[in-house]
Motif scaffolding. Structure first.
Motif, PDB file in Angstrom:
ATOM      1  N   GLU A 185       0.824  -1.204   0.000  1.00 41.24           N
ATOM      2  CA  GLU A 185       0.000   0.000   0.000  1.00 41.24           C
ATOM      3  C   GLU A 185       0.864   1.261   0.000  1.00 41.24           C
ATOM      4  O   GLU A 185       0.539   2.242  -0.674  1.00 41.24           O
ATOM      5  CB  GLU A 185      -0.941  -0.012   1.202  1.00 41.24           C
ATOM      6  CG  GLU A 185      -2.040   1.029   1.102  1.00 41.24           C
ATOM      7  CD  GLU A 185      -3.188   0.789   2.077  1.00 41.24           C
ATOM      8  OE1 GLU A 185      -3.719   1.788   2.585  1.00 41.24           O
ATOM      9  OE2 GLU A 185      -3.531  -0.390   2.310  1.00 41.24           O
ATOM     10  N   ILE A 186       1.970   1.226   0.726  1.00 38.11           N
ATOM     11  CA  ILE A 186       2.855   2.387   0.749  1.00 38.11           C
ATOM     12  C   ILE A 186       3.502   2.588  -0.617  1.00 38.11           C
ATOM     13  O   ILE A 186       3.648   3.725  -1.092  1.00 38.11           O
ATOM     14  CB  ILE A 186       3.923   2.228   1.852  1.00 38.11           C
ATOM     15  CG1 ILE A 186       3.256   2.371   3.234  1.00 38.11           C
ATOM     16  CG2 ILE A 186       5.037   3.257   1.703  1.00 38.11           C
ATOM     17  CD1 ILE A 186       4.162   2.050   4.400  1.00 38.11           C
ATOM     18  N   PHE A 195       0.225   4.445   4.081  1.00 36.99           N
ATOM     19  CA  PHE A 195      -0.747   3.414   4.433  1.00 36.99           C
ATOM     20  C   PHE A 195      -1.961   4.119   5.027  1.00 36.99           C
ATOM     21  O   PHE A 195      -1.817   4.965   5.915  1.00 36.99           O
ATOM     22  CB  PHE A 195      -0.158   2.443   5.456  1.00 36.99           C
ATOM     23  CG  PHE A 195      -1.074   1.316   5.836  1.00 36.99           C
ATOM     24  CD1 PHE A 195      -1.113   0.158   5.091  1.00 36.99           C
ATOM     25  CD2 PHE A 195      -1.913   1.419   6.947  1.00 36.99           C
ATOM     26  CE1 PHE A 195      -1.960  -0.894   5.441  1.00 36.99           C
ATOM     27  CE2 PHE A 195      -2.762   0.386   7.305  1.00 36.99           C
ATOM     28  CZ  PHE A 195      -2.789  -0.776   6.547  1.00 36.99           C
ATOM     29  N   ASP A 196      -3.138   3.790   4.545  1.00 34.74           N
ATOM     30  CA  ASP A 196      -4.362   4.443   5.008  1.00 34.74           C
ATOM     31  C   ASP A 196      -4.834   3.787   6.296  1.00 34.74           C
ATOM     32  O   ASP A 196      -5.390   2.695   6.305  1.00 34.74           O
ATOM     33  CB  ASP A 196      -5.449   4.332   3.932  1.00 34.74           C
ATOM     34  CG  ASP A 196      -6.640   5.247   4.207  1.00 34.74           C
ATOM     35  OD1 ASP A 196      -6.949   5.487   5.381  1.00 34.74           O
ATOM     36  OD2 ASP A 196      -7.260   5.721   3.232  1.00 34.74           O
ATOM     37  N   ALA A 197      -4.584   4.471   7.423  1.00 31.62           N
ATOM     38  CA  ALA A 197      -4.966   3.972   8.744  1.00 31.62           C
ATOM     39  C   ALA A 197      -6.181   4.744   9.234  1.00 31.62           C
ATOM     40  O   ALA A 197      -6.056   5.820   9.816  1.00 31.62           O
ATOM     41  CB  ALA A 197      -3.806   4.124   9.719  1.00 31.62           C
ATOM     42  N   ARG A 246      -2.861   9.223   7.027  1.00 29.60           N
ATOM     43  CA  ARG A 246      -1.739   8.799   6.192  1.00 29.60           C
ATOM     44  C   ARG A 246      -0.576   8.352   7.078  1.00 29.60           C
ATOM     45  O   ARG A 246       0.100   9.166   7.688  1.00 29.60           O
ATOM     46  CB  ARG A 246      -1.287   9.937   5.268  1.00 29.60           C
ATOM     47  CG  ARG A 246      -2.332  10.357   4.233  1.00 29.60           C
ATOM     48  CD  ARG A 246      -1.770  11.433   3.317  1.00 29.60           C
ATOM     49  NE  ARG A 246      -1.155  12.523   4.085  1.00 29.60           N
ATOM     50  CZ  ARG A 246      -0.028  13.151   3.727  1.00 29.60           C
ATOM     51  NH1 ARG A 246       0.613  12.799   2.633  1.00 29.60           N
ATOM     52  NH2 ARG A 246       0.449  14.134   4.467  1.00 29.60           N
ATOM     53  N   MET A 247      -0.369   7.064   7.124  1.00 26.87           N
ATOM     54  CA  MET A 247       0.690   6.476   7.936  1.00 26.87           C
ATOM     55  C   MET A 247       1.936   6.338   7.071  1.00 26.87           C
ATOM     56  O   MET A 247       1.918   5.681   6.023  1.00 26.87           O
ATOM     57  CB  MET A 247       0.231   5.114   8.453  1.00 26.87           C
ATOM     58  CG  MET A 247       1.180   4.430   9.404  1.00 26.87           C
ATOM     59  SD  MET A 247       0.417   2.891  10.021  1.00 26.87           S
ATOM     60  CE  MET A 247       1.736   2.244  11.052  1.00 26.87           C
ATOM     61  N   SER A 248       3.036   6.957   7.501  1.00 28.47           N
ATOM     62  CA  SER A 248       4.247   6.996   6.688  1.00 28.47           C
ATOM     63  C   SER A 248       5.086   5.738   6.842  1.00 28.47           C
ATOM     64  O   SER A 248       4.946   4.982   7.818  1.00 28.47           O
ATOM     65  CB  SER A 248       5.087   8.210   7.069  1.00 28.47           C
ATOM     66  OG  SER A 248       5.652   8.025   8.362  1.00 28.47           O
TER      67      SER A 248
END
Length: 258
Positions: free
Chosen positions: A158-159, A165-167, A171-173
C-alpha cells in the motif's frame, strides 16, 4: 475547574485540557497525565473526560493533551513517529511539574492502546512517575507491523502504491511503520520500578491479551494485571467502562494519596 493549556514543543503547539479539583488556590494536587491512542485524541474512546472528572472529585488533577498530528494539536499525522510521541510526552510531563497546582512528587501516567505503549516507555525513561496505569496497551503493534501487515493489509504494497498506508483515514508513513516495527516495547518499559496497573478486556480483538501478559515478565512484582471479562478494546459498554474508571481511580488513590 477546567481550563486549557498550550504546550510548546519543537515549534508546535500541543493543545490540552486541564482539570483541577475544588480547593484552596495554593493547593498542590497529585496529577495524572493522559496519553491517547493511535489516531485518537485527548477525549479518547474509553472517555478520558469522564475519568478526569472522576479524579477531580477525589482530589486528583489531570492533564489530557493531543499528541502532534492528532486532535487540535499542530502537525500532520504523516510526520508522526512513536519516538516523537515519547519525546512529546516527556516534554509535557516536564512542563506539568512546573504548574503551580501540581505536586511534582505525585505524578501519575495513563496510556490507552498505543498510548499505553508510549506511556510505559515514557515512565521508564522520564524520572519521577509515581504510578503508571495502562489501558488495553497495544504491545502487539511491533510484532504485527514487523510482520509486514496491519489489519490484514500489506503495509509495503500500500505504501508503494500510494506513498502512505491508510490507517482509518490517516496517512501512515513508512517512517512510522519502521519506527513501530523496531520498537522494543518490553525492554524499554522494564526499567520502571514504580507501581503498574494493567487493565485489559478478554474480548480485545485489536491488542491480544497474550501480549499484555508479557509485561508481567518484565515488570515483576510491581505490576498487576486486571482482566475484565467481556470487555473489548474500546471498553464499549457502560459496565465495562465503569469498571475501567473505578479500578483506575482506586489505583491512583492508593499510590498518589490525595
Amino acid at each position: 475547574m477546567i481550563r486549557h493549556h498550550d504546550f510548546r514543543y519543537t515549534g508546535m503547539t500541543l493543545r490540552s485540557t486541564v482539570h483541577i479539583p475544588e480547593g484552596p488556590t495554593a493547593t498542590r494536587w497529585p496529577t495524572v497525565v493522559f496519553v491517547h491512542g493511535f489516531t485518537s485524541n485527548r477525549i479518547e474512546l474509553p472517555n478520558f473526560v469522564a475519568m478526569s472528572r472522576l479524579l477531580a472529585v477525589h482530589g486528583i488533577a489531570s492533564v489530557r493533551f493531543d499528541l502532534s498530528g492528532h486532535g487540535e494539536s499542530d502537525g500532520d499525522f504523516f510526520d508522526v513517529t512513536i519516538t516523537g510521541e515519547i519525546a512529546e510526552t516527556r516534554a509535557v510531563l516536564q512542563t506539568v511539574r512546573t504548574f503551580d497546582f501540581v505536586d511534582p512528587d505525585r505524578i501519575g501516567l495513563v496510556g490507552m492502546s498505543m498510548g499505553g505503549v508510549v506511556a510505559g516507555i515514557t515512565a521508564a525513561e522520564e524520572p519521577g512517575i509515581g504510578a503508571l496505569c495502562l489501558w488495553s496497551p497495544a504491545a502487539v503493534a511491533p510484532f504485527e507491523i514487523g510482520g509486514g501487515h496491519l489489519r490484514g493489509r500489506s503495509l509495503a504494497a500500500e505504501i508503494e502504491q500510494k506513498g502512505y498506508f491508510d490507517a482509518d483515514g490517516h496517512r501512515m508513513s513508512s517512517a512510522l511503520v519502521a519506527d513501530i516495527a523496531g520498537l522494543d516495547v518490553y525492554g524499554r518499559s522494564a526499567a520502571y520500578r514504580g507501581p503498574v496497573h494493567l487493565l485489559h478486556g478478554d474480548k480485545d480483538d485489536i491488542a491480544p491479551l497474550s501480549y499484555v501478559r508479557r509485561y508481567l515478565d518484565h515488570y515483576g512484582d510491581n505490576a498487576a494485571l486486571e482482566v475484565v471479562e467481556g470487555a473489548d478494546h474500546a471498553w464499549g459498554t457502560v459496565p465495562h467502562r465503569t469498571t475501567l474508571h473505578q479500578s483506575t481511580l482506586r489505583f491512583f488513590r492508593r499510590h498518589l494519596k490525595p
